[in-house]
Motif scaffolding. Structure first.
Motif, mmCIF file in Angstrom:
data_model
loop_
_atom_site.group_PDB
_atom_site.id
_atom_site.type_symbol
_atom_site.label_atom_id
_atom_site.label_comp_id
_atom_site.label_asym_id
_atom_site.label_seq_id
_atom_site.Cartn_x
_atom_site.Cartn_y
_atom_site.Cartn_z
ATOM 1 N N MET A 17 0.618 -1.110 0.019
ATOM 2 C CA MET A 17 -0.144 0.065 0.001
ATOM 3 C C MET A 17 0.703 1.451 0.026
ATOM 4 S SD MET A 17 -2.964 -1.107 2.645
ATOM 5 C CE MET A 17 -1.916 -1.669 3.951
ATOM 6 N N ASN A 18 2.010 1.283 0.695
ATOM 7 C CA ASN A 18 2.836 2.232 0.598
ATOM 8 C C ASN A 18 4.180 1.702 0.849
ATOM 9 O OD1 ASN A 18 3.033 1.893 3.643
ATOM 10 N ND2 ASN A 18 1.099 2.999 3.678
ATOM 11 N N GLU A 19 5.062 2.820 1.170
ATOM 12 C CA GLU A 19 6.859 2.417 1.334
ATOM 13 C C GLU A 19 6.959 1.817 2.689
ATOM 14 O OE1 GLU A 19 10.727 2.893 0.107
ATOM 15 O OE2 GLU A 19 8.978 3.862 -0.955
ATOM 16 N N LYS A 20 6.001 2.132 3.626
ATOM 17 C CA LYS A 20 6.004 1.648 5.276
ATOM 18 C C LYS A 20 5.645 -0.074 5.038
ATOM 19 C CE LYS A 20 4.933 2.325 9.766
ATOM 20 N NZ LYS A 20 4.113 3.325 10.683
ATOM 21 N N HIS A 21 4.619 -0.189 4.337
ATOM 22 C CA HIS A 21 4.168 -1.677 4.185
ATOM 23 C C HIS A 21 4.947 -2.556 3.150
ATOM 24 C CE1 HIS A 21 0.769 -4.266 2.276
ATOM 25 N NE2 HIS A 21 1.232 -4.592 3.397
ATOM 26 N N ALA A 22 5.664 -2.038 2.362
ATOM 27 C CA ALA A 22 6.525 -2.654 1.741
ATOM 28 C C ALA A 22 7.776 -2.875 2.536
ATOM 29 C CB ALA A 22 7.045 -1.864 0.322
ATOM 30 N N THR A 43 9.159 -6.727 3.418
ATOM 31 C CA THR A 43 10.342 -7.127 3.308
ATOM 32 C C THR A 43 11.316 -7.439 4.471
ATOM 33 O OG1 THR A 43 10.485 -5.596 1.124
ATOM 34 C CG2 THR A 43 12.607 -6.234 2.124
ATOM 35 N N GLU A 44 11.010 -6.843 5.545
ATOM 36 C CA GLU A 44 11.718 -7.191 6.839
ATOM 37 C C GLU A 44 11.174 -8.611 7.054
ATOM 38 O OE1 GLU A 44 11.634 -5.583 11.203
ATOM 39 O OE2 GLU A 44 11.426 -4.105 9.732
ATOM 40 N N TYR A 45 9.850 -8.932 7.175
ATOM 41 C CA TYR A 45 9.283 -10.000 7.625
ATOM 42 C C TYR A 45 9.935 -11.216 6.860
ATOM 43 C CZ TYR A 45 6.425 -6.811 10.255
ATOM 44 O OH TYR A 45 5.814 -6.102 11.060
ATOM 45 N N ARG A 46 9.925 -11.062 5.536
ATOM 46 C CA ARG A 46 10.165 -12.094 4.604
ATOM 47 C C ARG A 46 11.687 -12.298 4.702
ATOM 48 N NH1 ARG A 46 8.119 -9.064 -0.477
ATOM 49 N NH2 ARG A 46 10.095 -8.292 -1.185
ATOM 50 N N LYS A 47 12.551 -11.241 5.069
ATOM 51 C CA LYS A 47 14.099 -11.626 5.252
ATOM 52 C C LYS A 47 14.338 -12.418 6.510
ATOM 53 C CE LYS A 47 16.294 -7.588 2.944
ATOM 54 N NZ LYS A 47 17.005 -6.440 3.195
ATOM 55 N N MET A 92 3.618 -12.925 -0.406
ATOM 56 C CA MET A 92 2.398 -12.104 -1.100
ATOM 57 C C MET A 92 2.325 -10.777 -1.333
ATOM 58 S SD MET A 92 -1.494 -12.883 0.149
ATOM 59 C CE MET A 92 -1.305 -14.524 0.256
ATOM 60 N N VAL A 93 3.033 -9.981 -0.554
ATOM 61 C CA VAL A 93 3.108 -8.619 -0.675
ATOM 62 C C VAL A 93 4.006 -8.051 -1.779
ATOM 63 C CG1 VAL A 93 3.449 -6.255 0.217
ATOM 64 C CG2 VAL A 93 2.314 -8.183 1.786
ATOM 65 N N ASP A 94 3.519 -7.556 -2.879
ATOM 66 C CA ASP A 94 4.228 -7.173 -4.008
ATOM 67 C C ASP A 94 4.757 -5.921 -3.697
ATOM 68 O OD1 ASP A 94 5.243 -6.406 -6.533
ATOM 69 O OD2 ASP A 94 3.611 -7.213 -7.483
ATOM 70 N N ASP A 100 10.892 1.354 -3.338
ATOM 71 C CA ASP A 100 12.286 1.279 -3.210
ATOM 72 C C ASP A 100 12.722 0.693 -1.741
ATOM 73 O OD1 ASP A 100 15.348 1.454 -3.975
ATOM 74 O OD2 ASP A 100 15.455 3.409 -3.014
ATOM 75 N N VAL A 101 12.613 -0.664 -1.816
ATOM 76 C CA VAL A 101 13.104 -1.509 -0.735
ATOM 77 C C VAL A 101 14.387 -2.544 -1.050
ATOM 78 C CG1 VAL A 101 10.858 -1.512 0.347
ATOM 79 C CG2 VAL A 101 11.326 -3.185 -1.115
ATOM 80 N N ASP A 102 14.995 -2.554 0.205
ATOM 81 C CA ASP A 102 16.245 -3.565 0.230
ATOM 82 C C ASP A 102 15.562 -4.842 0.164
ATOM 83 O OD1 ASP A 102 18.916 -4.492 -0.107
ATOM 84 O OD2 ASP A 102 19.262 -4.339 2.119
#
Length: 160
Positions: A30-35, A39-43, A90-92, A97-99
């Motif tokens: 939905m936004n940069e914070k969500h992305a 990303t943090e959770y999947r890492k 699942m979250v695209d 711009d996420v690492d």
């Protein structure tokens, strides 16, 4: 009252998201914070996979002795982690711009990605069975299947 209504609305939205997540193959961040959070959770998930694979790889290479209990425990954990992978990817996050080490192809080839996750789960289940049987002669091959499932996904969906 407003706070209670707002909390109830947030809870309803969250419940809807969680109950429909199995129906929808993927969702856009939905936004940069969500992305960034996704990303943090999947890492974190993949760190757990790595921590469970490391001793198995050491055993398969002969660097450490086979330990049936470690194999059984780590195989079960890998099964459980595989169950979570589709949810945590699942979250695209492509629009932000996420690492991330995830290639865009994950979301473009979702069904193939899910098939690779299923391969990992199947290989981990097989490793559990091999560990339960206690047949040390089969450990190396079963661990290799798990590693091969990981590699199959990395080759297509993990950026170098």
């Amino acid at each position: 009252m407003k706070k209670l209504l707002k909390t109830g609305l947030i809870a309803a939205i969250a419940a809807t998201c969680f109950t429909t997540s199995n129906v929808v193959a993927r969702e856009a961040a939905m936004n940069e914070k969500h992305a960034a959070a996704a990303t943090e959770y999947r890492k974190a998930l993949f760190q757990l996979v790595r921590s469970n694979m490391a001793p198995l790889g050491g055993m398969a290479k002969g660097a450490i002795p086979f330990d049936q209990d470690v194999i059984a425990t780590n195989a079960l954990r890998l099964e459980q982690l595989a169950d979570m992978m589709s949810d945590y990817l699942m979250v695209d996050t492509r629009k932000f711009d996420v690492d991330t080490g995830a290639k865009d192809d994950i979301w473009e080839n979702w069904s193939d990605f899910e098939g690779k996750v299923a391969n990992l789960k199947s290989a981990a289940e097989n490793l559990s069975s091999v560990a339960a049987a206690g047949d040390e002669s089969k450990y190396r091959a079963a661990i290799g299947q798990v590693g091969g499932a990981c590699k199959g996904c990395h080759d297509d969906y993990k950026a170098d």
